[in-house]
Design an enzyme around this catalytic site. Structure first.
Site, PDB file in Angstrom:
ATOM      1  N   TYR A  54      15.735 -24.402   2.023  1.00  0.00           N
ATOM      2  CA  TYR A  54      15.835 -22.945   1.990  1.00  0.00           C
ATOM      3  C   TYR A  54      14.987 -22.310   3.092  1.00  0.00           C
ATOM      4  O   TYR A  54      13.815 -22.631   3.276  1.00  0.00           O
ATOM      5  CB  TYR A  54      15.375 -22.404   0.625  1.00  0.00           C
ATOM      6  CG  TYR A  54      15.274 -20.898   0.594  1.00  0.00           C
ATOM      7  CD1 TYR A  54      16.435 -20.119   0.519  1.00  0.00           C
ATOM      8  CD2 TYR A  54      14.052 -20.245   0.690  1.00  0.00           C
ATOM      9  CE1 TYR A  54      16.364 -18.739   0.524  1.00  0.00           C
ATOM     10  CE2 TYR A  54      13.969 -18.861   0.693  1.00  0.00           C
ATOM     11  CZ  TYR A  54      15.128 -18.120   0.612  1.00  0.00           C
ATOM     12  OH  TYR A  54      15.057 -16.752   0.623  1.00  0.00           O
ATOM     13  N   HIS A  84      15.087  -7.308   8.372  1.00  0.00           N
ATOM     14  CA  HIS A  84      14.173  -6.974   7.284  1.00  0.00           C
ATOM     15  C   HIS A  84      13.189  -5.868   7.656  1.00  0.00           C
ATOM     16  O   HIS A  84      12.492  -5.342   6.776  1.00  0.00           O
ATOM     17  CB  HIS A  84      13.406  -8.227   6.844  1.00  0.00           C
ATOM     18  CG  HIS A  84      14.207  -9.135   5.954  1.00  0.00           C
ATOM     19  ND1 HIS A  84      15.489  -9.522   6.252  1.00  0.00           N
ATOM     20  CD2 HIS A  84      13.902  -9.737   4.774  1.00  0.00           C
ATOM     21  CE1 HIS A  84      15.947 -10.323   5.292  1.00  0.00           C
ATOM     22  NE2 HIS A  84      14.998 -10.461   4.383  1.00  0.00           N
ATOM     23  N   ASN A 196       6.894 -13.599   4.159  1.00  0.00           N
ATOM     24  CA  ASN A 196       6.806 -13.880   2.729  1.00  0.00           C
ATOM     25  C   ASN A 196       5.358 -13.781   2.283  1.00  0.00           C
ATOM     26  O   ASN A 196       4.526 -14.579   2.694  1.00  0.00           O
ATOM     27  CB  ASN A 196       7.328 -15.291   2.426  1.00  0.00           C
ATOM     28  CG  ASN A 196       8.637 -15.265   1.671  1.00  0.00           C
ATOM     29  OD1 ASN A 196       8.876 -14.360   0.885  1.00  0.00           O
ATOM     30  ND2 ASN A 196       9.481 -16.245   1.910  1.00  0.00           N
ATOM     31  N   TYR A 280     -20.456  15.384 -24.202  1.00  0.00           N
ATOM     32  CA  TYR A 280     -20.082  14.001 -23.878  1.00  0.00           C
ATOM     33  C   TYR A 280     -20.055  13.743 -22.369  1.00  0.00           C
ATOM     34  O   TYR A 280     -20.391  12.651 -21.906  1.00  0.00           O
ATOM     35  CB  TYR A 280     -18.698  13.686 -24.449  1.00  0.00           C
ATOM     36  CG  TYR A 280     -18.640  13.482 -25.940  1.00  0.00           C
ATOM     37  CD1 TYR A 280     -19.762  13.679 -26.750  1.00  0.00           C
ATOM     38  CD2 TYR A 280     -17.457  13.087 -26.549  1.00  0.00           C
ATOM     39  CE1 TYR A 280     -19.696  13.489 -28.120  1.00  0.00           C
ATOM     40  CE2 TYR A 280     -17.385  12.888 -27.920  1.00  0.00           C
ATOM     41  CZ  TYR A 280     -18.495  13.086 -28.708  1.00  0.00           C
ATOM     42  OH  TYR A 280     -18.434  12.906 -30.055  1.00  0.00           O
ATOM     43  N   ARG A 283     -23.822  13.183 -21.830  1.00  0.00           N
ATOM     44  CA  ARG A 283     -24.443  12.168 -22.670  1.00  0.00           C
ATOM     45  C   ARG A 283     -23.760  10.805 -22.556  1.00  0.00           C
ATOM     46  O   ARG A 283     -24.404   9.748 -22.621  1.00  0.00           O
ATOM     47  CB  ARG A 283     -24.398  12.644 -24.122  1.00  0.00           C
ATOM     48  CG  ARG A 283     -25.237  11.815 -25.058  1.00  0.00           C
ATOM     49  CD  ARG A 283     -24.917  11.997 -26.542  1.00  0.00           C
ATOM     50  NE  ARG A 283     -24.308  13.264 -26.895  1.00  0.00           N
ATOM     51  CZ  ARG A 283     -23.637  13.452 -28.033  1.00  0.00           C
ATOM     52  NH1 ARG A 283     -23.506  12.468 -28.909  1.00  0.00           N
ATOM     53  NH2 ARG A 283     -23.109  14.621 -28.306  1.00  0.00           N
ATOM     54  N   PHE A 329       5.201 -15.578  -3.838  1.00  0.00           N
ATOM     55  CA  PHE A 329       5.254 -14.272  -3.166  1.00  0.00           C
ATOM     56  C   PHE A 329       5.292 -13.108  -4.141  1.00  0.00           C
ATOM     57  O   PHE A 329       5.149 -11.953  -3.759  1.00  0.00           O
ATOM     58  CB  PHE A 329       6.493 -14.200  -2.270  1.00  0.00           C
ATOM     59  CG  PHE A 329       7.756 -14.635  -2.979  1.00  0.00           C
ATOM     60  CD1 PHE A 329       8.287 -13.911  -4.020  1.00  0.00           C
ATOM     61  CD2 PHE A 329       8.397 -15.807  -2.602  1.00  0.00           C
ATOM     62  CE1 PHE A 329       9.434 -14.313  -4.686  1.00  0.00           C
ATOM     63  CE2 PHE A 329       9.553 -16.224  -3.258  1.00  0.00           C
ATOM     64  CZ  PHE A 329      10.073 -15.475  -4.305  1.00  0.00           C
ATOM     65  N   GLU A 414      17.014 -11.451  -6.648  1.00  0.00           N
ATOM     66  CA  GLU A 414      15.639 -11.020  -6.906  1.00  0.00           C
ATOM     67  C   GLU A 414      15.688  -9.989  -8.041  1.00  0.00           C
ATOM     68  O   GLU A 414      15.616  -8.786  -7.815  1.00  0.00           O
ATOM     69  CB  GLU A 414      15.028 -10.453  -5.624  1.00  0.00           C
ATOM     70  CG  GLU A 414      14.971 -11.507  -4.521  1.00  0.00           C
ATOM     71  CD  GLU A 414      14.768 -10.939  -3.126  1.00  0.00           C
ATOM     72  OE1 GLU A 414      14.592  -9.708  -3.007  1.00  0.00           O
ATOM     73  OE2 GLU A 414      14.796 -11.725  -2.164  1.00  0.00           O
TER      74      GLU A 414
END
Length: 509
Positions: A54, A84, A196, A280, A283, A329, A414
Protein backbone atom coordinates in the site's frame (compact mmCIF):
# COMPACT_ATOMS: atom_id res chain seq x y z
CA UNK A 1 21.61 29.43 19.30
CA UNK A 2 21.47 26.04 20.94
CA UNK A 3 21.06 22.76 19.07
CA UNK A 4 18.21 20.30 19.47
CA UNK A 5 19.32 16.83 18.41
CA UNK A 6 16.52 14.84 16.82
CA UNK A 7 16.53 11.14 17.60
CA UNK A 8 12.85 10.42 17.06
CA UNK A 9 12.45 9.53 20.72
CA UNK A 10 13.04 12.42 23.12
CA UNK A 11 11.79 15.72 21.74
CA UNK A 12 10.06 17.74 24.47
CA UNK A 13 7.79 20.77 24.62
CA UNK A 14 10.55 23.19 25.62
CA UNK A 15 12.72 22.12 22.68
CA UNK A 16 9.81 22.35 20.26
CA UNK A 17 8.84 25.84 21.38
CA UNK A 18 12.43 27.04 21.09
CA UNK A 19 12.59 25.71 17.53
CA UNK A 20 9.30 27.39 16.70
CA UNK A 21 10.45 30.77 18.01
CA UNK A 22 13.93 30.57 16.44
CA UNK A 23 15.77 29.99 19.70
CA UNK A 24 17.19 26.64 18.62
CA UNK A 25 18.33 24.90 15.46
CA UNK A 26 17.90 21.25 14.55
CA UNK A 27 20.50 18.51 14.15
CA UNK A 28 19.87 14.89 13.18
CA UNK A 29 21.57 12.33 15.41
CA UNK A 30 24.02 9.84 13.96
CA UNK A 31 21.85 6.93 15.08
CA UNK A 32 18.81 8.44 13.39
CA UNK A 33 20.74 8.82 10.13
CA UNK A 34 21.52 5.12 10.11
CA UNK A 35 17.93 4.17 10.93
CA UNK A 36 16.65 6.33 8.07
CA UNK A 37 19.09 4.76 5.62
CA UNK A 38 18.09 1.24 6.65
CA UNK A 39 14.38 2.04 6.37
CA UNK A 40 14.87 3.53 2.92
CA UNK A 41 16.74 0.44 1.76
CA UNK A 42 13.69 -1.70 2.59
CA UNK A 43 11.44 0.46 0.40
CA UNK A 44 13.92 0.38 -2.49
CA UNK A 45 14.06 -3.41 -2.30
CA UNK A 46 10.26 -3.72 -2.34
CA UNK A 47 10.06 -1.60 -5.48
CA UNK A 48 12.85 -3.60 -7.10
CA UNK A 49 11.04 -6.86 -6.36
CA UNK A 50 7.69 -5.51 -7.65
CA UNK A 51 5.96 -6.41 -4.39
CA UNK A 52 2.43 -5.04 -3.86
CA UNK A 53 2.53 -2.71 -0.83
CA UNK A 54 0.00 0.00 0.00
CA UNK A 55 1.18 3.48 -0.93
CA UNK A 56 4.38 2.21 -2.47
CA UNK A 57 3.13 0.25 -5.46
CA UNK A 58 -0.61 0.89 -5.04
CA UNK A 59 -2.93 3.87 -5.01
CA UNK A 60 -4.29 5.45 -1.83
CA UNK A 61 -7.48 5.21 0.19
CA UNK A 62 -10.24 3.80 -2.03
CA UNK A 63 -7.59 3.21 -4.70
CA UNK A 64 -5.56 0.88 -2.47
CA UNK A 65 -6.46 -2.05 -4.72
CA UNK A 66 -5.04 -0.34 -7.83
CA UNK A 67 -1.53 -1.65 -8.52
CA UNK A 68 0.84 0.97 -9.96
CA UNK A 69 3.44 -0.10 -12.58
CA UNK A 70 7.04 0.30 -11.45
CA UNK A 71 7.68 3.02 -14.02
CA UNK A 72 4.97 5.17 -12.37
CA UNK A 73 5.77 4.78 -8.66
CA UNK A 74 7.61 8.08 -8.48
CA UNK A 75 4.91 9.98 -10.38
CA UNK A 76 2.44 8.48 -7.92
CA UNK A 77 4.14 10.37 -5.07
CA UNK A 78 4.01 13.72 -6.88
CA UNK A 79 0.36 13.21 -7.80
CA UNK A 80 -0.41 12.40 -4.18
CA UNK A 81 1.12 15.60 -2.82
CA UNK A 82 -0.35 17.88 -5.46
CA UNK A 83 -3.86 16.51 -5.16
CA UNK A 84 -3.82 16.41 -1.38
CA UNK A 85 -2.68 20.05 -1.02
CA UNK A 86 -6.31 21.17 -0.82
CA UNK A 87 -6.28 23.32 2.32
CA UNK A 88 -8.13 26.60 2.70
CA UNK A 89 -8.19 29.53 5.09
CA UNK A 90 -5.53 31.67 6.71
CA UNK A 91 -1.95 30.45 6.78
CA UNK A 92 -0.61 28.93 9.95
CA UNK A 93 1.68 31.36 11.84
CA UNK A 94 5.39 30.95 11.24
CA UNK A 95 6.10 29.53 14.69
CA UNK A 96 3.52 26.77 14.20
CA UNK A 97 4.85 26.00 10.71
CA UNK A 98 8.36 25.68 12.14
CA UNK A 99 7.15 23.45 14.96
CA UNK A 100 5.29 21.12 12.63
CA UNK A 101 8.38 20.83 10.41
CA UNK A 102 10.42 19.88 13.49
CA UNK A 103 7.79 17.38 14.56
CA UNK A 104 7.69 15.84 11.09
CA UNK A 105 11.49 15.64 11.00
CA UNK A 106 11.52 13.98 14.42
CA UNK A 107 8.99 11.35 13.34
CA UNK A 108 10.86 10.67 10.11
CA UNK A 109 14.05 10.29 12.16
CA UNK A 110 12.59 7.15 13.71
CA UNK A 111 13.29 5.31 10.46
CA UNK A 112 9.78 3.86 10.21
CA UNK A 113 8.64 5.94 7.23
CA UNK A 114 10.99 4.93 4.42
CA UNK A 115 12.01 8.52 3.70
CA UNK A 116 15.36 9.15 2.02
CA UNK A 117 18.04 10.85 4.07
CA UNK A 118 18.31 13.59 1.41
CA UNK A 119 14.65 14.54 1.81
CA UNK A 120 14.87 14.59 5.58
CA UNK A 121 18.02 16.70 5.48
CA UNK A 122 16.30 19.25 3.24
CA UNK A 123 13.45 19.51 5.71
CA UNK A 124 15.91 20.15 8.53
CA UNK A 125 17.84 22.72 6.50
CA UNK A 126 14.60 24.58 5.80
CA UNK A 127 14.08 24.91 9.55
CA UNK A 128 17.63 26.07 10.21
CA UNK A 129 17.73 28.56 7.34
CA UNK A 130 14.40 30.19 8.10
CA UNK A 131 12.34 28.81 5.20
CA UNK A 132 8.78 27.97 6.16
CA UNK A 133 5.84 26.73 4.08
CA UNK A 134 2.61 28.68 3.79
CA UNK A 135 0.06 26.18 5.03
CA UNK A 136 -3.69 26.87 5.08
CA UNK A 137 -5.05 26.13 8.54
CA UNK A 138 -8.23 24.32 7.44
CA UNK A 139 -8.73 21.04 5.61
CA UNK A 140 -7.78 18.29 8.04
CA UNK A 141 -10.21 15.91 9.72
CA UNK A 142 -7.43 14.29 11.71
CA UNK A 143 -7.21 10.93 9.89
CA UNK A 144 -5.29 9.82 7.95
CA UNK A 145 -3.54 12.39 10.04
CA UNK A 146 -3.14 15.92 8.73
CA UNK A 147 -3.07 15.04 5.04
CA UNK A 148 -4.01 18.37 3.46
CA UNK A 149 -1.84 20.75 5.51
CA UNK A 150 1.14 18.37 5.46
CA UNK A 151 0.81 18.15 1.68
CA UNK A 152 1.31 21.93 1.52
CA UNK A 153 4.56 21.43 3.43
CA UNK A 154 5.62 18.62 1.11
CA UNK A 155 5.02 20.80 -1.94
CA UNK A 156 7.79 23.17 -0.87
CA UNK A 157 10.27 20.29 -0.64
CA UNK A 158 9.69 19.54 -4.32
CA UNK A 159 9.93 23.21 -5.29
CA UNK A 160 6.21 23.86 -5.60
CA UNK A 161 3.57 25.40 -3.37
CA UNK A 162 4.21 28.61 -1.46
CA UNK A 163 6.89 29.47 1.07
CA UNK A 164 8.34 32.45 2.86
CA UNK A 165 11.60 33.58 4.35
CA UNK A 166 11.27 36.70 6.48
CA UNK A 167 9.15 39.05 4.32
CA UNK A 168 9.89 37.38 0.98
CA UNK A 169 7.21 35.08 -0.44
CA UNK A 170 7.45 32.84 -3.49
CA UNK A 171 7.27 29.31 -4.81
CA UNK A 172 9.09 26.57 -2.97
CA UNK A 173 11.85 26.56 -5.56
CA UNK A 174 12.28 30.36 -5.44
CA UNK A 175 12.54 30.52 -1.66
CA UNK A 176 14.82 27.49 -1.42
CA UNK A 177 17.13 29.09 -3.97
CA UNK A 178 17.49 32.22 -1.82
CA UNK A 179 19.12 30.16 0.93
CA UNK A 180 21.15 27.95 -1.40
CA UNK A 181 18.92 24.87 -1.32
CA UNK A 182 17.42 22.78 -4.10
CA UNK A 183 14.17 20.80 -4.26
CA UNK A 184 14.40 17.03 -3.86
CA UNK A 185 13.30 14.35 -6.30
CA UNK A 186 10.84 12.11 -4.54
CA UNK A 187 11.24 8.38 -4.75
CA UNK A 188 8.76 5.60 -4.00
CA UNK A 189 6.70 6.13 -0.80
CA UNK A 190 8.30 9.49 0.02
CA UNK A 191 5.21 11.55 -0.74
CA UNK A 192 3.13 9.35 1.53
CA UNK A 193 5.84 9.46 4.22
CA UNK A 194 5.68 13.26 4.21
CA UNK A 195 1.93 13.62 4.71
CA UNK A 196 0.79 10.74 6.94
CA UNK A 197 0.79 11.91 10.54
CA UNK A 198 -0.56 14.10 13.30
CA UNK A 199 2.09 16.82 13.28
CA UNK A 200 -0.13 19.79 12.44
CA UNK A 201 -2.60 19.13 15.25
CA UNK A 202 0.32 18.41 17.57
CA UNK A 203 2.14 21.63 16.64
CA UNK A 204 -0.95 23.78 17.17
CA UNK A 205 -1.68 21.89 20.37
CA UNK A 206 1.88 22.39 21.61
CA UNK A 207 1.58 26.15 21.24
CA UNK A 208 -1.79 26.13 23.02
CA UNK A 209 -0.25 24.06 25.81
CA UNK A 210 2.77 26.33 26.16
CA UNK A 211 0.58 29.43 26.41
CA UNK A 212 -1.73 27.65 28.86
CA UNK A 213 1.21 26.82 31.14
CA UNK A 214 2.06 30.52 31.23
CA UNK A 215 -1.50 31.41 32.23
CA UNK A 216 -1.60 29.06 35.22
CA UNK A 217 0.80 31.05 37.41
CA UNK A 218 -0.69 34.31 36.17
CA UNK A 219 -4.14 33.17 37.32
CA UNK A 220 -2.86 32.84 40.89
CA UNK A 221 -0.96 36.13 40.74
CA UNK A 222 -3.79 38.15 39.21
CA UNK A 223 -6.33 36.46 41.48
CA UNK A 224 -4.26 37.54 44.48
CA UNK A 225 -4.36 41.15 43.26
CA UNK A 226 -8.14 40.95 42.89
CA UNK A 227 -8.52 39.47 46.36
CA UNK A 228 -6.60 42.40 47.81
CA UNK A 229 -8.67 44.95 45.88
CA UNK A 230 -11.85 43.26 47.13
CA UNK A 231 -10.61 43.13 50.73
CA UNK A 232 -10.61 39.36 50.84
CA UNK A 233 -8.78 37.06 53.23
CA UNK A 234 -6.01 34.54 52.69
CA UNK A 235 -7.47 32.20 55.34
CA UNK A 236 -8.95 29.85 52.74
CA UNK A 237 -5.44 29.14 51.44
CA UNK A 238 -4.18 27.79 54.76
CA UNK A 239 -2.05 24.72 54.10
CA UNK A 240 -3.96 22.65 56.66
CA UNK A 241 -7.10 22.82 54.52
CA UNK A 242 -5.37 21.68 51.36
CA UNK A 243 -3.47 18.85 53.02
CA UNK A 244 -6.82 17.17 53.42
CA UNK A 245 -7.48 17.02 49.67
CA UNK A 246 -4.83 15.11 47.77
CA UNK A 247 -4.66 16.98 44.44
CA UNK A 248 -1.22 18.36 43.70
CA UNK A 249 -2.53 21.22 41.54
CA UNK A 250 -4.84 22.47 44.28
CA UNK A 251 -2.06 22.37 46.87
CA UNK A 252 0.35 24.20 44.56
CA UNK A 253 -2.16 26.92 43.79
CA UNK A 254 -3.05 27.38 47.46
CA UNK A 255 0.61 27.65 48.41
CA UNK A 256 1.18 30.26 45.71
CA UNK A 257 -1.74 32.34 46.93
CA UNK A 258 -0.69 32.05 50.56
CA UNK A 259 2.84 33.15 49.76
CA UNK A 260 1.71 36.00 47.51
CA UNK A 261 -0.57 37.46 50.17
CA UNK A 262 1.81 37.76 53.13
CA UNK A 263 2.38 41.09 54.92
CA UNK A 264 -0.56 43.02 53.51
CA UNK A 265 -1.57 46.37 54.96
CA UNK A 266 -4.90 46.10 53.19
CA UNK A 267 -5.67 42.73 54.75
CA UNK A 268 -4.58 43.89 58.17
CA UNK A 269 -6.93 46.88 57.91
CA UNK A 270 -10.09 44.75 57.69
CA UNK A 271 -9.22 41.66 59.71
CA UNK A 272 -11.99 42.43 62.24
CA UNK A 273 -14.62 43.45 59.69
CA UNK A 274 -17.00 40.64 60.56
CA UNK A 275 -17.05 39.07 57.09
CA UNK A 276 -16.68 35.32 57.54
CA UNK A 277 -16.13 34.01 54.03
CA UNK A 278 -15.29 35.33 50.58
CA UNK A 279 -17.20 34.48 47.42
CA UNK A 280 -16.25 31.29 45.62
CA UNK A 281 -14.38 33.14 42.85
CA UNK A 282 -11.91 34.23 45.56
CA UNK A 283 -12.11 31.52 48.20
CA UNK A 284 -12.09 28.59 45.77
CA UNK A 285 -9.27 29.70 43.50
CA UNK A 286 -7.12 26.68 44.46
CA UNK A 287 -10.05 24.32 43.83
CA UNK A 288 -10.48 25.75 40.30
CA UNK A 289 -6.96 26.80 39.33
CA UNK A 290 -5.63 23.54 40.76
CA UNK A 291 -7.53 21.14 38.49
CA UNK A 292 -6.46 23.25 35.51
CA UNK A 293 -2.85 22.70 36.60
CA UNK A 294 -3.38 18.95 36.88
CA UNK A 295 -5.01 18.84 33.46
CA UNK A 296 -2.21 20.82 31.81
CA UNK A 297 0.39 18.54 33.39
CA UNK A 298 -1.43 15.49 32.03
CA UNK A 299 -1.77 17.01 28.57
CA UNK A 300 1.94 17.82 28.44
CA UNK A 301 2.88 14.27 29.40
CA UNK A 302 0.62 12.75 26.77
CA UNK A 303 1.41 15.27 24.02
CA UNK A 304 5.13 14.56 24.38
CA UNK A 305 4.32 10.89 23.81
CA UNK A 306 2.64 11.88 20.56
CA UNK A 307 5.60 14.07 19.59
CA UNK A 308 7.88 11.02 19.68
CA UNK A 309 5.53 8.45 18.15
CA UNK A 310 5.66 6.98 14.64
CA UNK A 311 2.45 8.01 12.86
CA UNK A 312 3.08 6.87 9.29
CA UNK A 313 1.31 4.22 7.23
CA UNK A 314 2.51 1.77 6.12
CA UNK A 315 5.35 1.54 8.62
CA UNK A 316 8.77 0.20 7.72
CA UNK A 317 10.23 -2.56 9.88
CA UNK A 318 13.71 -3.02 8.53
CA UNK A 319 14.36 -5.71 11.14
CA UNK A 320 12.00 -8.02 9.23
CA UNK A 321 12.46 -6.35 5.83
CA UNK A 322 8.74 -5.63 5.82
CA UNK A 323 6.15 -2.86 5.53
CA UNK A 324 2.96 -3.17 7.59
CA UNK A 325 -0.22 -1.13 7.18
CA UNK A 326 -2.00 0.19 10.25
CA UNK A 327 -3.62 3.32 11.63
CA UNK A 328 -1.13 5.24 13.77
CA UNK A 329 -2.03 8.37 11.82
CA UNK A 330 -5.40 8.55 13.59
CA UNK A 331 -5.48 11.67 15.76
CA UNK A 332 -7.96 10.62 18.44
CA UNK A 333 -5.37 10.83 21.22
CA UNK A 334 -4.52 14.43 20.36
CA UNK A 335 -8.19 15.29 19.83
CA UNK A 336 -9.05 14.17 23.35
CA UNK A 337 -6.07 16.05 24.79
CA UNK A 338 -7.01 19.29 23.06
CA UNK A 339 -10.66 19.03 24.06
CA UNK A 340 -9.61 18.40 27.66
CA UNK A 341 -7.12 21.29 27.57
CA UNK A 342 -9.56 23.86 26.25
CA UNK A 343 -12.27 22.89 28.75
CA UNK A 344 -9.80 23.26 31.61
CA UNK A 345 -8.28 26.55 30.49
CA UNK A 346 -11.73 28.00 29.81
CA UNK A 347 -12.42 27.66 33.53
CA UNK A 348 -9.55 30.04 34.30
CA UNK A 349 -11.46 32.53 32.17
CA UNK A 350 -14.82 31.75 33.75
CA UNK A 351 -13.67 32.35 37.31
CA UNK A 352 -11.59 35.37 36.27
CA UNK A 353 -14.65 37.01 34.71
CA UNK A 354 -16.55 36.51 37.98
CA UNK A 355 -13.79 38.35 39.84
CA UNK A 356 -13.93 41.15 37.29
CA UNK A 357 -17.69 41.41 37.88
CA UNK A 358 -17.12 41.71 41.61
CA UNK A 359 -14.52 44.44 41.04
CA UNK A 360 -16.75 46.60 38.83
CA UNK A 361 -20.00 46.05 40.76
CA UNK A 362 -20.22 48.49 43.73
CA UNK A 363 -22.78 46.28 45.47
CA UNK A 364 -20.12 43.57 45.73
CA UNK A 365 -16.86 45.50 45.89
CA UNK A 366 -17.44 48.61 48.02
CA UNK A 367 -15.44 50.34 45.29
CA UNK A 368 -16.70 53.05 42.90
CA UNK A 369 -18.98 51.71 40.17
CA UNK A 370 -16.95 50.38 37.23
CA UNK A 371 -13.78 51.44 39.04
CA UNK A 372 -13.90 55.11 38.05
CA UNK A 373 -14.70 58.42 39.72
CA UNK A 374 -17.49 60.56 38.27
CA UNK A 375 -19.45 57.59 37.05
CA UNK A 376 -21.93 58.56 34.38
CA UNK A 377 -19.59 61.08 32.88
CA UNK A 378 -17.10 58.20 32.76
CA UNK A 379 -17.95 54.58 32.01
CA UNK A 380 -14.69 53.20 33.37
CA UNK A 381 -14.35 49.41 33.13
CA UNK A 382 -17.96 48.83 32.08
CA UNK A 383 -17.12 47.60 28.58
CA UNK A 384 -13.88 45.96 29.58
CA UNK A 385 -16.02 43.63 31.65
CA UNK A 386 -18.42 43.16 28.74
CA UNK A 387 -15.47 42.13 26.57
CA UNK A 388 -14.41 39.57 29.19
CA UNK A 389 -17.97 38.27 29.34
CA UNK A 390 -18.09 38.02 25.55
CA UNK A 391 -14.87 35.99 25.51
CA UNK A 392 -16.18 33.68 28.22
CA UNK A 393 -19.35 33.06 26.23
CA UNK A 394 -17.38 32.49 23.05
CA UNK A 395 -15.31 29.91 24.89
CA UNK A 396 -18.47 28.04 25.85
CA UNK A 397 -19.11 27.46 22.15
CA UNK A 398 -15.49 26.66 21.36
CA UNK A 399 -15.36 24.13 24.19
CA UNK A 400 -17.88 21.83 22.56
CA UNK A 401 -15.66 18.76 22.02
CA UNK A 402 -14.48 18.38 18.45
CA UNK A 403 -13.59 14.76 19.19
CA UNK A 404 -17.22 13.68 19.52
CA UNK A 405 -17.70 14.44 15.83
CA UNK A 406 -16.75 12.30 12.85
CA UNK A 407 -17.55 12.37 9.15
CA UNK A 408 -16.79 9.61 6.64
CA UNK A 409 -14.33 10.49 3.87
CA UNK A 410 -12.51 8.79 0.98
CA UNK A 411 -15.55 6.86 -0.26
CA UNK A 412 -16.15 5.60 3.29
CA UNK A 413 -12.73 3.97 3.47
CA UNK A 414 -11.88 6.51 6.16
CA UNK A 415 -15.18 6.08 7.96
CA UNK A 416 -14.16 7.39 11.39
CA UNK A 417 -11.97 10.44 11.84
CA UNK A 418 -10.73 12.34 14.91
CA UNK A 419 -11.19 16.05 14.16
CA UNK A 420 -7.97 16.48 16.14
CA UNK A 421 -6.76 19.49 14.18
CA UNK A 422 -10.05 21.29 14.70
CA UNK A 423 -9.82 20.48 18.42
CA UNK A 424 -6.29 21.94 18.52
CA UNK A 425 -7.27 25.10 16.67
CA UNK A 426 -10.18 25.64 19.04
CA UNK A 427 -7.94 25.01 22.06
CA UNK A 428 -5.51 27.69 20.90
CA UNK A 429 -8.38 30.14 20.41
CA UNK A 430 -9.68 29.44 23.92
CA UNK A 431 -6.22 29.98 25.40
CA UNK A 432 -5.90 33.29 23.54
CA UNK A 433 -9.30 34.37 24.84
CA UNK A 434 -8.38 33.51 28.42
CA UNK A 435 -5.12 35.43 28.07
CA UNK A 436 -7.20 38.52 27.29
CA UNK A 437 -9.67 37.85 30.11
CA UNK A 438 -6.87 37.60 32.67
CA UNK A 439 -5.32 40.76 31.23
CA UNK A 440 -8.56 42.64 31.81
CA UNK A 441 -8.70 41.31 35.37
CA UNK A 442 -5.11 42.45 35.91
CA UNK A 443 -6.06 45.99 34.90
CA UNK A 444 -9.25 45.96 36.98
CA UNK A 445 -7.49 44.62 40.09
CA UNK A 446 -4.77 47.27 39.90
CA UNK A 447 -7.41 49.95 39.39
CA UNK A 448 -9.26 48.69 42.45
CA UNK A 449 -6.09 49.09 44.51
CA UNK A 450 -6.06 52.80 43.62
CA UNK A 451 -9.11 53.36 45.80
CA UNK A 452 -7.58 51.66 48.83
CA UNK A 453 -4.54 53.95 49.05
CA UNK A 454 -2.59 54.75 51.13
CA UNK A 455 -2.96 51.13 52.24
CA UNK A 456 -0.60 48.81 50.41
CA UNK A 457 -1.19 45.27 49.20
CA UNK A 458 1.01 42.29 50.12
CA UNK A 459 4.72 43.01 49.78
CA UNK A 460 5.16 40.54 46.91
CA UNK A 461 2.40 42.27 44.96
CA UNK A 462 3.70 45.84 45.28
CA UNK A 463 6.37 45.55 42.54
CA UNK A 464 3.84 43.78 40.32
CA UNK A 465 1.45 46.70 40.71
CA UNK A 466 4.30 49.11 40.02
CA UNK A 467 5.26 47.26 36.82
CA UNK A 468 1.69 47.49 35.60
CA UNK A 469 1.68 51.21 36.33
CA UNK A 470 4.88 51.68 34.34
CA UNK A 471 2.91 50.52 31.32
CA UNK A 472 -0.69 51.46 32.10
CA UNK A 473 -1.68 54.66 33.92
CA UNK A 474 -4.47 54.69 36.53
CA UNK A 475 -7.92 55.20 35.06
CA UNK A 476 -8.72 58.73 36.17
CA UNK A 477 -11.12 59.41 33.31
CA UNK A 478 -12.22 57.57 30.19
CA UNK A 479 -9.69 56.96 27.44
CA UNK A 480 -8.97 54.44 24.68
CA UNK A 481 -9.45 51.10 26.46
CA UNK A 482 -8.33 48.55 23.83
CA UNK A 483 -4.78 49.90 23.84
CA UNK A 484 -4.50 49.35 27.59
CA UNK A 485 -5.86 45.80 27.32
CA UNK A 486 -3.19 45.00 24.73
CA UNK A 487 -0.47 46.42 26.98
CA UNK A 488 -1.72 44.24 29.82
CA UNK A 489 -1.82 41.20 27.54
CA UNK A 490 1.78 41.76 26.52
CA UNK A 491 2.80 41.90 30.17
CA UNK A 492 1.13 38.54 30.71
CA UNK A 493 2.57 37.01 27.54
CA UNK A 494 6.08 38.19 28.34
CA UNK A 495 6.08 36.74 31.89
CA UNK A 496 7.51 40.06 33.11
CA UNK A 497 5.20 40.11 36.13
CA UNK A 498 6.11 36.55 37.09
CA UNK A 499 9.79 37.37 36.87
CA UNK A 500 9.28 40.29 39.24
CA UNK A 501 7.28 38.41 41.85
CA UNK A 502 9.52 35.34 41.75
CA UNK A 503 12.49 37.54 42.59
CA UNK A 504 10.59 38.51 45.73
CA UNK A 505 9.35 35.17 47.02
CA UNK A 506 11.02 32.51 44.89
CA UNK A 507 9.59 30.35 42.12
CA UNK A 508 5.84 29.94 42.09
CA UNK A 509 4.50 26.43 41.75
Amino acid sequence: MREVVLTGNDLNLRDLIDIGFKKAKVVLSKEAREKVKRGRAVVDKIVEENRVVYGVTTGFGQFASVVIPQKDVEELQYNLIRSHAAGVGDYLPEEIARMLMALRANVLAKGRSGISLETLELLIEMINRGVYPLIPEKGSVGASGDLAPLAHLALVLIGEGKARIEDVEGTGEEILKIVGLKPVRLRAKEGLALINGTQVMTAIGALALYKAKNLIKHADLIGALSLEALKGTKTAFDERIHRERLYKGQRDSAKNLWNLLQDSEIMESHKNCGKVQDAYSLRCMPQVHGPVRDTVEYVEKMLEIEMNSATDNPMVFEEQNELISGGNFHGESVAFLMDFLKIAVAELGNISERRIERLVNPALSELPAFLVEQGGLNSGFMLAHVTAAALVSENKVLCHPASVDSIPTSANKEDHVSMGTIAARKALEVVNNVENILSIELMAACQGLEFLKPLKPAKALIPVYQKVRENIAPWDKDRYMADDIEKARKLVESRALLDIVEKQIGKLN
